[in-house]
Design a protein around this motif. Structure first.
Motif, PDB file in Angstrom:
ATOM      1  N   MET A   1     -45.851  25.218  25.555  1.00 35.16           N
ATOM      2  CA  MET A   1     -46.609  25.471  26.778  1.00 35.16           C
ATOM      3  C   MET A   1     -47.088  24.177  27.409  1.00 35.16           C
ATOM      4  O   MET A   1     -46.920  23.958  28.603  1.00 35.16           O
ATOM      5  N   ILE A   2     -47.670  23.314  26.600  1.00 37.30           N
ATOM      6  CA  ILE A   2     -48.186  22.066  27.164  1.00 37.30           C
ATOM      7  C   ILE A   2     -47.033  21.231  27.690  1.00 37.30           C
ATOM      8  O   ILE A   2     -47.087  20.699  28.808  1.00 37.30           O
ATOM      9  N   GLY A   3     -45.965  21.129  26.912  1.00 36.92           N
ATOM     10  CA  GLY A   3     -44.849  20.316  27.349  1.00 36.92           C
ATOM     11  C   GLY A   3     -44.278  20.804  28.668  1.00 36.92           C
ATOM     12  O   GLY A   3     -44.119  20.041  29.619  1.00 36.92           O
ATOM     13  N   PHE A   4     -43.991  22.094  28.752  1.00 34.70           N
ATOM     14  CA  PHE A   4     -43.355  22.598  29.953  1.00 34.70           C
ATOM     15  C   PHE A   4     -44.256  22.595  31.165  1.00 34.70           C
ATOM     16  O   PHE A   4     -43.831  22.241  32.262  1.00 34.70           O
TER      17      PHE A   4
ATOM     18  N   LEU B   1     -65.862  15.306  31.380  1.00 30.90           N
ATOM     19  CA  LEU B   1     -65.815  16.758  31.511  1.00 30.90           C
ATOM     20  C   LEU B   1     -65.582  17.359  30.124  1.00 30.90           C
ATOM     21  O   LEU B   1     -65.521  16.657  29.152  1.00 30.90           O
ATOM     22  N   LYS B   2     -65.392  18.659  30.062  1.00 31.53           N
ATOM     23  CA  LYS B   2     -65.153  19.235  28.745  1.00 31.53           C
ATOM     24  C   LYS B   2     -63.684  19.130  28.385  1.00 31.53           C
ATOM     25  O   LYS B   2     -62.845  19.192  29.253  1.00 31.53           O
ATOM     26  N   PRO B   3     -63.343  19.003  27.120  1.00 29.14           N
ATOM     27  CA  PRO B   3     -61.926  19.014  26.763  1.00 29.14           C
ATOM     28  C   PRO B   3     -61.327  20.401  26.954  1.00 29.14           C
ATOM     29  O   PRO B   3     -61.923  21.395  26.569  1.00 29.14           O
ATOM     30  N   SER B   4     -60.159  20.436  27.554  1.00 32.30           N
ATOM     31  CA  SER B   4     -59.482  21.711  27.692  1.00 32.30           C
ATOM     32  C   SER B   4     -58.013  21.433  27.894  1.00 32.30           C
ATOM     33  O   SER B   4     -57.632  20.351  28.310  1.00 32.30           O
TER      34      SER B   4
ATOM     35  N   ILE C   1     -48.438  12.817  22.788  1.00 35.35           N
ATOM     36  CA  ILE C   1     -49.780  12.590  23.338  1.00 35.35           C
ATOM     37  C   ILE C   1     -50.736  13.664  22.843  1.00 35.35           C
ATOM     38  O   ILE C   1     -51.871  13.395  22.444  1.00 35.35           O
ATOM     39  N   GLU C   2     -50.267  14.919  22.869  1.00 38.89           N
ATOM     40  CA  GLU C   2     -51.140  16.004  22.434  1.00 38.89           C
ATOM     41  C   GLU C   2     -51.491  15.839  20.972  1.00 38.89           C
ATOM     42  O   GLU C   2     -52.644  16.050  20.561  1.00 38.89           O
ATOM     43  N   ALA C   3     -50.502  15.437  20.162  1.00 41.03           N
ATOM     44  CA  ALA C   3     -50.786  15.251  18.745  1.00 41.03           C
ATOM     45  C   ALA C   3     -51.792  14.128  18.538  1.00 41.03           C
ATOM     46  O   ALA C   3     -52.710  14.243  17.725  1.00 41.03           O
ATOM     47  N   THR C   4     -51.633  13.042  19.302  1.00 34.78           N
ATOM     48  CA  THR C   4     -52.573  11.932  19.181  1.00 34.78           C
ATOM     49  C   THR C   4     -53.979  12.367  19.560  1.00 34.78           C
ATOM     50  O   THR C   4     -54.951  12.037  18.883  1.00 34.78           O
ATOM     51  N   LEU C   5     -54.081  13.127  20.648  1.00 37.45           N
ATOM     52  CA  LEU C   5     -55.406  13.559  21.080  1.00 37.45           C
ATOM     53  C   LEU C   5     -56.055  14.482  20.057  1.00 37.45           C
ATOM     54  O   LEU C   5     -57.237  14.355  19.759  1.00 37.45           O
ATOM     55  N   SER C   6     -55.283  15.424  19.512  1.00 37.50           N
ATOM     56  CA  SER C   6     -55.866  16.293  18.493  1.00 37.50           C
ATOM     57  C   SER C   6     -56.285  15.479  17.293  1.00 37.50           C
ATOM     58  O   SER C   6     -57.310  15.738  16.682  1.00 37.50           O
ATOM     59  N   PHE C   7     -55.476  14.473  16.997  1.00 42.38           N
ATOM     60  CA  PHE C   7     -55.784  13.630  15.858  1.00 42.38           C
ATOM     61  C   PHE C   7     -57.101  12.916  16.050  1.00 42.38           C
ATOM     62  O   PHE C   7     -57.880  12.741  15.119  1.00 42.38           O
ATOM     63  N   LEU C   8     -57.366  12.495  17.293  1.00 46.28           N
ATOM     64  CA  LEU C   8     -58.620  11.806  17.551  1.00 46.28           C
ATOM     65  C   LEU C   8     -59.775  12.774  17.671  1.00 46.28           C
ATOM     66  O   LEU C   8     -60.917  12.378  17.791  1.00 46.28           O
TER      67      LEU C   8
ATOM     68  N   ILE D   1     -53.019  19.111  30.688  1.00 46.57           N
ATOM     69  CA  ILE D   1     -51.747  19.341  31.386  1.00 46.57           C
ATOM     70  C   ILE D   1     -51.780  18.708  32.766  1.00 46.57           C
ATOM     71  O   ILE D   1     -50.829  18.047  33.188  1.00 46.57           O
ATOM     72  N   LEU D   2     -52.899  18.875  33.475  1.00 49.76           N
ATOM     73  CA  LEU D   2     -52.996  18.310  34.816  1.00 49.76           C
ATOM     74  C   LEU D   2     -52.889  16.804  34.784  1.00 49.76           C
ATOM     75  O   LEU D   2     -52.170  16.208  35.583  1.00 49.76           O
ATOM     76  N   ILE D   3     -53.603  16.173  33.841  1.00 56.58           N
ATOM     77  CA  ILE D   3     -53.585  14.702  33.819  1.00 56.58           C
ATOM     78  C   ILE D   3     -52.201  14.193  33.486  1.00 56.58           C
ATOM     79  O   ILE D   3     -51.690  13.271  34.131  1.00 56.58           O
ATOM     80  N   ILE D   4     -51.557  14.781  32.468  1.00 55.42           N
ATOM     81  CA  ILE D   4     -50.217  14.305  32.116  1.00 55.42           C
ATOM     82  C   ILE D   4     -49.266  14.536  33.275  1.00 55.42           C
ATOM     83  O   ILE D   4     -48.481  13.663  33.640  1.00 55.42           O
ATOM     84  N   GLY D   5     -49.369  15.698  33.925  1.00 57.23           N
ATOM     85  CA  GLY D   5     -48.494  15.970  35.067  1.00 57.23           C
ATOM     86  C   GLY D   5     -48.727  14.971  36.190  1.00 57.23           C
ATOM     87  O   GLY D   5     -47.780  14.437  36.768  1.00 57.23           O
ATOM     88  N   PHE D   6     -49.996  14.686  36.487  1.00 58.53           N
ATOM     89  CA  PHE D   6     -50.285  13.809  37.605  1.00 58.53           C
ATOM     90  C   PHE D   6     -50.021  12.347  37.309  1.00 58.53           C
ATOM     91  O   PHE D   6     -50.088  11.524  38.207  1.00 58.53           O
ATOM     92  N   THR D   7     -49.787  11.966  36.054  1.00 53.47           N
ATOM     93  CA  THR D   7     -49.434  10.572  35.817  1.00 53.47           C
ATOM     94  C   THR D   7     -47.965  10.392  35.499  1.00 53.47           C
ATOM     95  O   THR D   7     -47.459   9.282  35.592  1.00 53.47           O
ATOM     96  N   TYR D   8     -47.268  11.472  35.121  1.00 54.99           N
ATOM     97  CA  TYR D   8     -45.892  11.285  34.705  1.00 54.99           C
ATOM     98  C   TYR D   8     -44.907  11.348  35.858  1.00 54.99           C
ATOM     99  O   TYR D   8     -43.754  10.951  35.721  1.00 54.99           O
ATOM    100  N   TRP D   9     -45.373  11.867  37.011  1.00 58.97           N
ATOM    101  CA  TRP D   9     -44.407  12.068  38.086  1.00 58.97           C
ATOM    102  C   TRP D   9     -43.809  10.760  38.568  1.00 58.97           C
ATOM    103  O   TRP D   9     -42.738  10.760  39.188  1.00 58.97           O
ATOM    104  N   THR D  10     -44.493   9.641  38.312  1.00 65.58           N
ATOM    105  CA  THR D  10     -44.001   8.368  38.831  1.00 65.58           C
ATOM    106  C   THR D  10     -42.635   8.011  38.266  1.00 65.58           C
ATOM    107  O   THR D  10     -41.776   7.490  38.982  1.00 65.58           O
ATOM    108  N   SER D  11     -42.415   8.279  36.964  1.00 69.75           N
ATOM    109  CA  SER D  11     -41.107   7.965  36.391  1.00 69.75           C
ATOM    110  C   SER D  11     -40.018   8.767  37.078  1.00 69.75           C
ATOM    111  O   SER D  11     -38.959   8.249  37.428  1.00 69.75           O
TER     112      SER D  11
END
Lengths: 422, 472
Positions: free
Chosen positions: A145-148, A279-282, A355-362, A287-297
């Motif tokens: 879900m997060i990836g897609f 803000l709160k983690p959710s 990225i998601e794994a790293t964030l959960s790890f932290l 998803i929004l942040i990754i989407g809004f930063t990855y579009w550049t590639s």
């Protein structure tokens, strides 16, 4: 030679793709993963699949499956049924958050405190008694879900920006001064309304049902339509060849490149961490942040491909036939330029998983969800034995490998230049 | 060449400004009240509810000293519906309520008056004698509290009627019923659509923030009151050697690997190295680091070796001389360096290989072979240079990864660098440090891109002389 000229462009991709055996296996595994993720509640659940005591029957596991798909969840009480009821359990009779206190930190190969082999924890449990295999199965849902979702957002924005900057370049797009004025005015008016005048209305409508939100969108559309009416009206009034109707070239390429530079400069992990601190983690935020930063590639590679494709002859002939810009882009340019974009998307899904794994790890993940990263975090925190850390790690490893192989397959299918007979 | 560098540096400045803007607005949205923090209050209720004029004056003075009573930016855009709030003792929660009421009714000043009236009423009810009509008093108090927290004006309207009837029930002389001022419901509803732009000149928070930052003053950390710049600098001393050596090592290793893989394509070197790199590319770095710590760093594990100390890097003493630090660095940096680098190594090697393959398939390489040039010459002088361009583009992209990707590794190997500083600041909600870290990572990434652009221009003359044409 087989005559492939009657096939559509994406079919040719498939044919070349299938020749790559590793990529083919990866696609099958990917489909398998989608099935597992979709039916996760039926495969691993503490509720039984079917329970009946001769008179009435119920299928509680299906309720959780259905609630995942958006409907309401019926609660299930074990106590209602007496012990003699006929029960069929799912394949793994544990939920990911089910605490099995008698079986904390048991190894998959060692002795487990269970009544029969049916209840065995095949991959062990963690320090709280949560079954690892169930966590793995339900974790696939979050992964996909997060990836897609994030890649979908990135794709939408990236396709738009890449097409505009590639197709129009610096010299091909011009607007009259009047149009420029109205565009800027329109942007200002819409932002003012959204962020100030109707800010609270919009926030409320998001909480309530969907139609309120549609109403707000309708409101904005009416405002924009009104502005366009004024624009047309003024065009009718003023005579030709005045200052306002003079066309000015707008260097879209430079503007979009500057924008890409700005977005690319922000380090993604820092941004995510900072915003989550404020803000709160959710998951939506992630998803929004990754989407809004990855579009550049995506935008950059799409632009590069379009620049190569634009000079081809059939584009010129399409233009001379009078096709509109959108038609040329959609039917001729995009099918040829889409190759690198698909590659980037599949590598992007792999990067999102990491990225998601790293964030959960932290420890920065919303509350009670059990993802693979969360399992790894638990492994580190409590100095757990090998099975708690190895299986989620292997899961991440194989999933990322799978997406990378798919990406490589598309890469090879796309590039006819690398041949064997050099 | 030099003019290109100058031009590029100039273009670098607007992006830097945008980073400043972004960081500044990030800092304004941070929750919590910095004035209260400075005065060491835990919550808003203690200080703000107090009617003591001394505490009020203290709050106002402190706020003015911090420069927080200035407007935010060079100009403010609001609508005619907003009130002129002078009374800052209301606190963030209440200001939000007033904002919302102003927008919904269209008249900010009257909403503010109304709100203050309600507050006074609540104080008055609290001060009534105990004897009269206790139950009604409690209900009234309860309803007043609810209404003072109610965000939506529509609900407020409904509740006022109940409150009025309750006030009549209490029947004390000091409390008069609140009359909903009809002017609020009147035609001022459209005030919120009329924008009002106010120019604030140079006296605004952003201006002061910006010049403070240019002087190096990022404020003081909330955790230990040290200047933020000192903390960031100390953290950079740990992180920069790691990041820079990671990038250097990546390029030193991956370029030869990529070239040899391409040249000896499909021979044993290529297939084995490609497979290894590919697998390396899929392993999450923090997992690998954890596995290393568990299996090789833990004295109880069977694979422990005395000489292999993954935590060695943090034993570096910052106060010793540069050469001593260098020696310690070279001894202990390898494990964190490996974990940080292998991912990028795999990626860049594969890129090098594929771009090299593309170049080798070109016709002019074939011609060179046919002419009889030495193979080494062809590879290194012609093919290599032409395939280097995509790699240099990637150099720019590696900087953010080197800076940001080290966060988890720093946690695992206990290196007190930038990532560790960020995490600590996040857990403790230390906003000045968070803002400074975002700013610094943005600046470093920008420098990285500038560097890679300059290198790109050095290798590709087309960029230098003809930057009108779009080059991919």
């Amino acid at each position: 030679m087989v005559d492939d000229s009657h096939k559509k462009w994406w079919q040719l991709y498939f044919i070349r793709f299938k020749k790559n055996r590793l990529a083919r296996i990866s696609i099958y595994l990917f489909l398998l993963m989608i099935c597992i993720a979709f039916f996760a509640d039926i495969i691993a659940n503490e509720r039984p699949l079917f329970i009946s005591d001769g008179e009435s029957w119920e299928m509680p596991a299906l309720s959780s499956q259905v609630s995942f798909m958006g409907f309401e969840d019926k609660s299930f009480e074990f106590g209602q049924w007496d012990k003699e009821a006929f029960v069929i359990y799912p394949f793994i009779p544990y939920s990911p958050s089910n605490l099995d206190i008698k079986n904390q930190l048991v190894s998959p190969f060692g002795k487990q405190n269970i009544s029969s082999n049916r209840w065995r924890h095949w991959l062990g449990t963690d320090e709280l008694g949560r079954d690892i295999s169930s966590g793995m199965i339900h974790g696939t849902r979050y992964v996909l879900m997060i990836g897609f979702s994030s890649m979908l957002i990135a794709l939408l924005i990236g396709l738009l920006m890449g097409c505009i900057s590639g197709f129009y370049g610096d010299y091909d797009y011009s607007l009259s001064y009047l149009s420029i004025i109205f565009s800027l005015l329109g942007v200002f008016v819409v932002s003012f309304i959204v962020f100030h005048s109707r800010y609270y209305n919009i926030l409320d409508s998001l909480q309530n049902n969907f139609f309120d939100f549609l109403f707000e969108l309708l409101y904005l559309t009416i405002v924009v339509a009104f502005l366009k009416l004024i624009h047309k009206f003024i065009l009718k009034i003023i005579p030709e060849n005045t200052f306002l109707t003079k066309e000015k070239n707008i260097p879209l390429d430079i503007i979009i490149n500057r924008l890409i530079e700005f977005v690319v400069t922000i380090p993604v992990l820092f941004l995510i961490l900072s915003i989550i601190a404020i803000l709160k983690p959710s998951f939506t935020l992630l998803i929004l942040i990754i989407g809004f930063t990855y579009w550049t590639s995506i935008a950059r590679f799409l632009r590069a491909e379009i620049l190569k494709v634009k000079r081809l002859n059939y584009i010129e002939s399409a233009r001379s036939m009078g096709y509109s810009d959108i038609r040329i882009i959609a039917r001729h340019i995009i099918p040829n330029a889409i190759g690198p974009v698909l590659i980037i998307v599949s590598f992007g899904i792999a990067a999102t998983i990491l990225i998601e794994a790293t964030l959960s790890f932290l420890g920065v993940v919303p509350g009670s969800f059990v993802t693979w990263g969360v399992l790894l975090k638990g492994a580190r925190e409590f100095s757990s034995p090998w099975w708690v850390a190895v299986f989620p790690g292997l899961g991440i490893f194989f999933t990322v490998t799978m997406f990378n192989l798919i990406g490589e397959g598309i890469l090879d299918a796309n590039n006819p230049k690398i041949r064997d007979n050099v | 060449m030099f003019s290109y560098i100058i031009k590029r540096t100039f273009i670098f400045i607007p992006t830097l400004l945008v980073i400043c803007l972004f960081t500044f607005f990030l800092s304004t949205t941070a929750p919590g009240d910095p004035v209260l923090r400075m005065l060491n209050q835990r919550g808003e209720s203690d200080l703000l509810k107090s009617k003591n004029s001394f505490t009020q004056k203290l709050y106002k003075d402190k706020r003015a000293a911090l420069g927080l009573d200035l407007p935010l930016f060079y100009f403010s855009i609001s609508s005619f519906a907003m009130p002129d709030i002078q009374d800052h003792l209301l606190g963030k929660q209440e200001i939000e309520i007033i904002n919302r009421w102003s927008i919904e009714t269209g008249d900010g000043n009257k909403s503010l008056e109304f709100f203050l009236k309600l507050k006074n009423l609540k104080q008055g009810v609290l001060g009534l004698n105990q004897s009269q009509n206790d139950s009604i008093r409690f209900i009234l108090l309860d309803k007043l509290t609810v209404i003072l927290n109610e965000k939506s004006w529509v609900n407020v309207n409904n509740k006022i009627i109940e409150i009025n009837s309750l006030i009549n029930g209490v029947g004390s002389e000091n409390i008069k019923p609140i009359i909903l001022n009809n002017a609020i419901n009147g035609g001022a509803i459209f005030n919120r659509y009329i924008p009002r732009v106010v120019f604030n000149g140079l006296e605004n928070q952003f201006n002061y923030w910006f010049f403070r930052v240019l002087n190096g003053d990022f404020g003081k950390s909330y955790i230990d009151k040290r200047p933020v710049l000192d903390k960031v600098w100390a953290a950079l001393e740990w992180s920069l050697p790691l990041s820079i050596s990671s990038i250097v090592l990546t390029f030193l290793l991956s370029i030869p690997i990529g070239v040899y893989s391409a040249v000896y394509r499909r021979k044993w070197f290529d297939t084995s190295v490609s497979t290894i790199l590919f697998l390396m590319y899929s392993v999450p770095s923090f997992w690998l680091a954890s596995m290393i710590m568990v299996f090789l760093g833990d004295p109880e594990s069977p694979l422990y070796a005395e000489w292999f100390d993954p935590l060695g890097y943090k034993s570096m003493n910052m106060d010793s001389s540069f050469s001593e630090k260098l020696i310690v660095l070279l001894q202990h940096i390898w494990v964190p360096l490996f974990c940080l680098t292998y991912f990028n190594l795999a990626f860049v090697s594969r890129q090098m290989r594929s771009s090299m393959l593309e170049v080798l398939a070109q016709d002019y390489i074939r011609t060179a072979y046919a002419k009889g040039l030495y193979a080494k010459l062809i590879i290194w002088k012609h093919a290599f240079r032409n395939s280097l361009l995509p790699i240099i583009t990637m150099l720019g992209g590696l900087f953010p990864i080197a800076i940001g990707g080290a966060i988890v590794l720093e946690v695992i190997f206990s290196i007190p660098g930038m990532g560790w500083l960020t995490l600590e600041a996040l857990y403790a909600r230390d906003y000045p440090v968070i803002i400074a870290v975002v700013f610094f990572s943005g600046v470093m990434t920008l420098i990285g891109y500038l560097f890679s652009d300059i290198m790109y221009a050095y290798f590709d003359p087309r960029i230098r002389f003809d930057d009108q044409k779009a080059v991919e």
